[in-house]
Design a protein around this motif. Sequence first.
Motif, PDB file in Angstrom:
ATOM      1  N   LYS A  67      39.793  39.588  45.215  1.00  0.00           N
ATOM      2  CA  LYS A  67      39.736  38.158  44.394  1.00  0.00           C
ATOM      3  C   LYS A  67      38.516  37.732  44.416  1.00  0.00           C
ATOM      4  CE  LYS A  67      43.232  35.835  45.450  1.00  0.00           C
ATOM      5  NZ  LYS A  67      44.158  34.994  46.276  1.00  0.00           N
ATOM      6  N   TYR A  68      37.582  37.899  45.213  1.00  0.00           N
ATOM      7  CA  TYR A  68      36.194  37.229  45.329  1.00  0.00           C
ATOM      8  C   TYR A  68      35.670  38.192  44.045  1.00  0.00           C
ATOM      9  CZ  TYR A  68      31.351  36.811  46.590  1.00  0.00           C
ATOM     10  OH  TYR A  68      29.936  36.457  46.509  1.00  0.00           O
ATOM     11  N   SER A  70      36.500  39.972  41.440  1.00  0.00           N
ATOM     12  CA  SER A  70      37.289  39.786  40.164  1.00  0.00           C
ATOM     13  C   SER A  70      37.411  38.615  39.406  1.00  0.00           C
ATOM     14  CB  SER A  70      38.594  40.629  40.142  1.00  0.00           C
ATOM     15  OG  SER A  70      39.482  39.905  40.985  1.00  0.00           O
ATOM     16  N   SER A  71      37.296  37.397  40.404  1.00  0.00           N
ATOM     17  CA  SER A  71      37.475  36.133  39.657  1.00  0.00           C
ATOM     18  C   SER A  71      36.382  35.614  38.888  1.00  0.00           C
ATOM     19  CB  SER A  71      38.138  35.102  40.619  1.00  0.00           C
ATOM     20  OG  SER A  71      37.132  34.896  41.621  1.00  0.00           O
ATOM     21  N   LYS A  73      33.416  32.958  37.832  1.00  0.00           N
ATOM     22  CA  LYS A  73      32.836  32.052  38.531  1.00  0.00           C
ATOM     23  C   LYS A  73      32.573  30.981  37.837  1.00  0.00           C
ATOM     24  CE  LYS A  73      30.976  34.903  42.112  1.00  0.00           C
ATOM     25  NZ  LYS A  73      31.445  35.976  42.911  1.00  0.00           N
TER      26      LYS A  73
END
Length: 73
Positions: A67-68, A70-71, A73
């Motif tokens: 999640k860190y 691929s999401s 910013k």
Amino acid sequence: MAIGSAVGLCGFVMARNLAANPDVRINKDDRAAGVLDNYKEGKRYHDNALRRYVSDAKPEIMPGLNKYFSSPK
């Protein structure tokens, strides 16, 4: 430890197949019955508790890390 785990897993799978697999017949009377159409028993064997537990989970090993990275910013 790795060999012990592999032997333990192999023993578990063998015991599960001998005890619960609908295609394995140990008794002579059961073997004499031939091929059985026991679809309910086969479905119950296939959809075991572990499969039901894991079926709704996402196939991720480290969801927080995924999640860190691929999401947006």
